[in-house]
Motif scaffolding. Structure first.
Motif, PDB file in Angstrom:
ATOM      1  N   UNK A 198       0.876  -1.190   0.000  1.00 35.52           N
ATOM      2  CA  UNK A 198       0.000   0.000   0.000  1.00 35.52           C
ATOM      3  C   UNK A 198       0.900   1.223   0.000  1.00 35.52           C
ATOM      4  N   UNK A 199       0.961   1.892  -1.123  1.00 33.23           N
ATOM      5  CA  UNK A 199       1.876   3.018  -1.291  1.00 33.23           C
ATOM      6  C   UNK A 199       1.179   4.371  -1.208  1.00 33.23           C
ATOM      7  N   UNK A 200      -0.021   4.392  -0.664  1.00 32.47           N
ATOM      8  CA  UNK A 200      -0.740   5.655  -0.526  1.00 32.47           C
ATOM      9  C   UNK A 200       0.006   6.583   0.425  1.00 32.47           C
ATOM     10  N   UNK A 201       0.042   7.879   0.141  1.00 33.30           N
ATOM     11  CA  UNK A 201       0.707   8.832   1.056  1.00 33.30           C
ATOM     12  C   UNK A 201       0.057   8.817   2.427  1.00 33.30           C
ATOM     13  N   UNK A 202       0.879   8.790   3.448  1.00 37.01           N
ATOM     14  CA  UNK A 202       0.368   8.805   4.817  1.00 37.01           C
ATOM     15  C   UNK A 202       0.137   7.450   5.428  1.00 37.01           C
ATOM     16  N   UNK A 203       0.253   6.368   4.652  1.00 33.17           N
ATOM     17  CA  UNK A 203       0.027   5.039   5.213  1.00 33.17           C
ATOM     18  C   UNK A 203       1.173   4.684   6.153  1.00 33.17           C
ATOM     19  N   UNK A 204       0.821   4.189   7.349  1.00 34.79           N
ATOM     20  CA  UNK A 204       1.829   3.949   8.387  1.00 34.79           C
ATOM     21  C   UNK A 204       2.445   2.565   8.330  1.00 34.79           C
ATOM     22  N   UNK A 205       1.784   1.614   7.658  1.00 33.26           N
ATOM     23  CA  UNK A 205       2.244   0.237   7.703  1.00 33.26           C
ATOM     24  C   UNK A 205       1.710  -0.475   8.941  1.00 33.26           C
ATOM     25  N   UNK A 206       1.915  -1.783   9.002  1.00 31.25           N
ATOM     26  CA  UNK A 206       1.417  -2.600  10.115  1.00 31.25           C
ATOM     27  C   UNK A 206       2.366  -2.496  11.303  1.00 31.25           C
ATOM     28  N   UNK A 207       1.771  -2.394  12.480  1.00 28.10           N
ATOM     29  CA  UNK A 207       2.548  -2.435  13.723  1.00 28.10           C
ATOM     30  C   UNK A 207       1.936  -3.467  14.653  1.00 28.10           C
ATOM     31  N   UNK A 208       2.803  -4.204  15.357  1.00 18.66           N
ATOM     32  CA  UNK A 208       2.381  -5.198  16.342  1.00 18.66           C
ATOM     33  C   UNK A 208       2.894  -4.751  17.702  1.00 18.66           C
ATOM     34  N   UNK A 209       2.038  -4.812  18.718  1.00 16.37           N
ATOM     35  CA  UNK A 209       2.431  -4.434  20.072  1.00 16.37           C
ATOM     36  C   UNK A 209       1.755  -5.355  21.071  1.00 16.37           C
ATOM     37  N   UNK A 210       2.454  -5.618  22.170  1.00 20.35           N
ATOM     38  CA  UNK A 210       1.884  -6.380  23.283  1.00 20.35           C
ATOM     39  C   UNK A 210       1.316  -5.374  24.275  1.00 20.35           C
TER      40      UNK A 210
END
Length: 340
Positions: A198-210
């Motif tokens: 997903x190369x849309x401007x502003x996209x943060x990408x996936x993040x994983x957190x506990x």
């Protein structure tokens, strides 16, 4: 009043040790002194282990710490209890739940202390040693949504519940199964790969957190394409209902620490997690200077909503200055990606 409650558990779930600043709901001025530096972060950018020190323990605890406490489960609750005018007891809670990686005692002069290095997150079920590989397999098949593949992946992690809110556009036309020896490795791979898809401007990408001790929170900021748009556990709900930061909560002023990242220190609170959205105090001015009139100096220098990247808890129960019992938050301005 400052509040902490630390519990160490045996393998059968019973409490092995408990240290607390409250006695039957009343502040205990004779509670043991506790210092800690607790970290919460996204797994794609790991920041190391957390550290807790307890002062005033017995010689027996100090001498047998390594044999009796290493590998045990530990929980630490912290915040503010009732007693001071601006204290908010509803903000106290769990700041870390993890496994004691190292436990060691020290004796200097008349001071005895116990140090813990804590690993928060899933560990191998076959090898009880902390930091052992968790053997994660992601069975991502052609035509399958990544969220469905992640549910199957996390089913192997006993005791952890997934909370996955990511874009439905993350679908491939070919198989892409993946093996990772740690949650960090999986998070780094998926963040880079989602940004390439997903190369849309502003996209943060996936993040994983506990978060919340045993919740695996997986999220991105493509809110318009999230499958869950209504439940209180969804990323859409968190984005639409940010946590309000009051001016009286702040210790000092927020400030930029690098491009697109602001840091702020608050009175110790445990209700803010990685992936939450915070709202800066209202009626804020864009800049506060030493030459500003006194009536403007009770305003914060930032306004608007920010998405939390990491949270750090730094505390010393005995140190009297306000900066020794704080929560440090790093956040980035919430992008308008979903509205474009």
């Amino acid at each position: 009043m400052r509040y902490y409650d630390m519990k160490i558990f045996n393998s059968d779930g019973t409490i092995y040790r408990e240290y607390s600043s409250l006695k039957n709901g009343v502040f205990n001025p004779g509670a043991l002194m506790v210092e800690f530096d607790i970290l919460r972060f996204g797994e794609s950018t790991p920041q190391g282990e957390s550290h807790i020190t307890v002062w005033g323990i017995s010689p027996q605890e100090m001498q047998q710490a390594r044999q009796n406490m290493s590998g045990k489960k530990i929980q630490l609750f912290a915040g503010m209890s009732q007693g001071l005018p601006l204290a908010k007891p509803q903000q106290k809670g769990l700041v870390i739940e993890g496994t004691i990686f190292q436990a060691f005692g020290n004796w200097q002069g008349t001071e005895l202390r116990l140090d813990f290095i804590i690993f928060a997150g899933p560990i191998s079920s076959s090898n009880p040693a902390p930091l052992a590989p968790v053997n994660l397999t992601l069975p991502w098949l052609a035509g399958q949504k990544l969220s469905d593949a992640l549910v199957q992946c996390f089913m192997t992690l006993g005791g952890y519940k997934p909370n996955i809110n990511i874009s439905n556009r993350l679908v491939l036309n070919h198989d892409r199964s993946m093996y990772c020896g740690s949650l960090t490795g999986l998070a780094k791979n998926l963040k880079d790969f989602s940004l390439s898809m997903i190369r849309d401007p502003g996209y943060s990408g996936i993040e994983i957190a506990v978060v919340n001790g045993n919740e695996l929170r997986v999220t991105d900021n493509d809110y318009a394409n999230h499958p869950d748009q209504t439940s209180r556990n969804s990323a859409v709900y968190r984005n639409n209902n940010p946590i309000q930061i009051e001016f009286s909560d702040l210790i000092g002023q927020p400030t930029w620490i690098r491009f697109g990242v602001v840091t702020l220190a608050c009175v110790m609170r445990a209700d803010i997690q990685v992936g939450d959205v915070i709202l800066m105090p209202k009626k804020s001015r864009p800049m506060i200077q030493a030459s500003s009139y006194s009536q403007f100096r009770d305003d914060a220098a930032f306004s608007g909503s920010f998405k939390v990247q990491s949270v750090r808890f730094v505390g010393n129960i005995r140190q009297r200055d306000g900066g020794s019992w704080i929560t440090i938050i790093e956040a980035n301005p919430e992008a308008e990606f979903a509205k474009k």
